[in-house]
Design a protein around this motif. Sequence first.
Motif, mmCIF file in Angstrom:
data_model
loop_
_atom_site.group_PDB
_atom_site.id
_atom_site.type_symbol
_atom_site.label_atom_id
_atom_site.label_comp_id
_atom_site.label_asym_id
_atom_site.label_seq_id
_atom_site.Cartn_x
_atom_site.Cartn_y
_atom_site.Cartn_z
ATOM 1 N N GLU A 178 0.815 -1.219 0.000
ATOM 2 C CA GLU A 178 0.000 0.000 0.000
ATOM 3 C C GLU A 178 0.848 1.268 0.000
ATOM 4 O OE1 GLU A 178 -0.180 -1.656 4.317
ATOM 5 O OE2 GLU A 178 -0.156 -2.431 2.257
ATOM 6 N N HIS A 182 -0.730 2.524 -5.694
ATOM 7 C CA HIS A 182 -1.900 3.353 -5.465
ATOM 8 C C HIS A 182 -2.853 3.194 -6.653
ATOM 9 C CE1 HIS A 182 0.734 6.288 -2.867
ATOM 10 N NE2 HIS A 182 1.106 5.023 -2.733
ATOM 11 N N GLN A 183 -4.125 3.375 -6.422
ATOM 12 C CA GLN A 183 -5.103 3.241 -7.497
ATOM 13 C C GLN A 183 -5.797 4.570 -7.747
ATOM 14 O OE1 GLN A 183 -7.448 -0.452 -7.676
ATOM 15 N NE2 GLN A 183 -6.398 -1.126 -5.812
ATOM 16 N N TYR A 186 -2.672 9.325 -6.030
ATOM 17 C CA TYR A 186 -1.664 9.084 -4.997
ATOM 18 C C TYR A 186 -2.283 9.225 -3.607
ATOM 19 C CZ TYR A 186 3.082 9.027 -3.071
ATOM 20 O OH TYR A 186 4.230 8.683 -2.414
ATOM 21 N N ASN A 187 -2.073 8.225 -2.775
ATOM 22 C CA ASN A 187 -2.511 8.292 -1.387
ATOM 23 C C ASN A 187 -1.335 8.727 -0.526
ATOM 24 O OD1 ASN A 187 -3.590 7.951 1.159
ATOM 25 N ND2 ASN A 187 -3.392 5.723 1.144
#
Length: 250
Positions: A178, A182-183, A186-187
């Motif tokens: 994680e 990222h999907q 951007y997290n």
Amino acid sequence: MNETIKTLKNHRSFRSYLDKDVPEELLNEMIESSQAAPSWINGQQVTVIAVKDPARKQKLAELCGNQAHIKEAPVFLIFCADFYRAQLAAEKENVTLEALDDIDALLVGAADVGLAMGNAIAAAESSGLGIVPIGGIRRNPLEVIELLELPKYVLPISGLCVGYGAEDPGQKPRLPKEAVYHQESYNSDLQKTINTYDETYSEYMKKRTNGEKDTTWSEAVTSFYKQTYYPSIAQMVEQQGFTCKNIKKL
């Protein structure tokens, strides 16, 4: 899981090698695999230089920061970003390569080297060889350029020790998925993830050093990046014909 994926996921970095030559056939397979990697506009902006001579390996080991595994490995490969061939093509076509004045040329060259080296590493490891990449080839780049007689428009990007590993060094724990996958966007909420990983990394270091070190990943990374690591890079880039003058206009 197929054998290729098993090989990729089983990577480890070897810094100790047996006194055993790498068969030329395997070395050729590595180079041909490297050449098969994709490249920007099919420009093939990569050159690989193999060094086997003990005296030259000794000198490169010194230039890379006295890394003993460079002289111990039977083969030391230097992966270069190479626009020299493109320049020869430009002279043949009577055009000027304006793109070499743009910093993007450096990104292209480095990306192509990464792709080519990744293929070479996969080929080596799938054949039972051990490797370790050497970023220290950029520590004294001007001396490396002179030693290897690199023409203008060629930059040494990374070295690669190749040989039969003397002992399995184990595999360092990687960041949790994680943190790197990222999907959609951007997290950036990653601090807790890094904190947890630091604990895992510290435990790994304790086991690896028999309790002598408990360095976290954060400590290891920031110890490198808290300062300019290779101060001669800008001089190397300009000397080799990459002016980056377009960025200087901003």
